[in-house]
Design an enzyme around this catalytic site. Sequence first.
Site, PDB file in Angstrom:
ATOM      1  N   GLU A 178      -2.286  -6.987   7.370  1.00 28.10           N
ATOM      2  CA  GLU A 178      -0.948  -6.927   7.934  1.00 28.10           C
ATOM      3  C   GLU A 178      -0.839  -7.862   9.131  1.00 28.10           C
ATOM      4  O   GLU A 178      -1.838  -8.226   9.764  1.00 28.10           O
ATOM      5  CB  GLU A 178      -0.631  -5.488   8.359  1.00 28.10           C
ATOM      6  CG  GLU A 178       0.736  -5.265   9.005  1.00 28.10           C
ATOM      7  CD  GLU A 178       1.925  -5.667   8.137  1.00 28.10           C
ATOM      8  OE1 GLU A 178       2.034  -6.863   7.825  1.00 28.10           O
ATOM      9  OE2 GLU A 178       2.739  -4.789   7.807  1.00 28.10           O
ATOM     10  N   HIS A 215       0.818  -1.212   0.000  1.00 27.48           N
ATOM     11  CA  HIS A 215       0.000   0.000   0.000  1.00 27.48           C
ATOM     12  C   HIS A 215       0.856   1.269   0.000  1.00 27.48           C
ATOM     13  O   HIS A 215       2.055   1.252   0.311  1.00 27.48           O
ATOM     14  CB  HIS A 215      -0.924   0.013   1.224  1.00 27.48           C
ATOM     15  CG  HIS A 215      -0.177   0.053   2.527  1.00 27.48           C
ATOM     16  ND1 HIS A 215       0.381   1.200   3.048  1.00 27.48           N
ATOM     17  CD2 HIS A 215       0.123  -0.936   3.413  1.00 27.48           C
ATOM     18  CE1 HIS A 215       0.981   0.941   4.191  1.00 27.48           C
ATOM     19  NE2 HIS A 215       0.846  -0.360   4.433  1.00 27.48           N
TER      20      HIS A 215
END
Length: 214
Positions: free
Chosen positions: A83, A10
């Site tokens: 994550e 990202h």
Amino acid sequence: MSRQVVVWRHGRTAWNVAGRVQGQTDVPLDEVGREQAESAARRLAVLRPHRIVCSDLQRARDTAEALGRVSGVPVEPDQRFREMNFGAREGFTWEESFERFPEGMRAWVRGDETKIPDAETHAQAGERFASGVKELLWELPPKETLVIVAHGAVIRTGVCAFLGIPQQNWRTFGALSNCSWSVLTEYGPSRHRFWRLTEWNAGTLPEPVMTDDA
């Protein structure tokens, strides 16, 4: 042309700039991160992705949506690509973590990741990511490209787990920069296919490799 998996980190967030551990805390992209996502998406769209799957956290979803808009491919959120969960460390810098959890952090540095409250281990995160990739590959047609949008720690551990690299060697792989990507490419005859890491922490499009080392 072989099948490819592009694993894309990202764009930047305010916590990245501050050095704060994000983990599964849902931190959005900052202005620079949004610009990074738009710029990288225009390059990755050239690969004509067959499918775009992303972590369901906002910073990954918004990065993936930038590619979805320019490629016309719908974005599919998937919790398996979140994550790594850093537990009680989330929101703190490295220095602050040592102040608050001195014993746990010393253990962490030595390789014991079980002493931080509510934290996931690298092995757990890597296996969750790798299993998600393997499942998606069952549905990826020949010669197509899958893009997975995720996060730095889980990408590193997940790619290593997927490739079967021994865990003691995972730390030899550096971190991915914001909005950079890594590429997995399938090789071999039909009955003996295998996956190879062909790009790591890249910001340019994959190119054919001309070598005797097939």
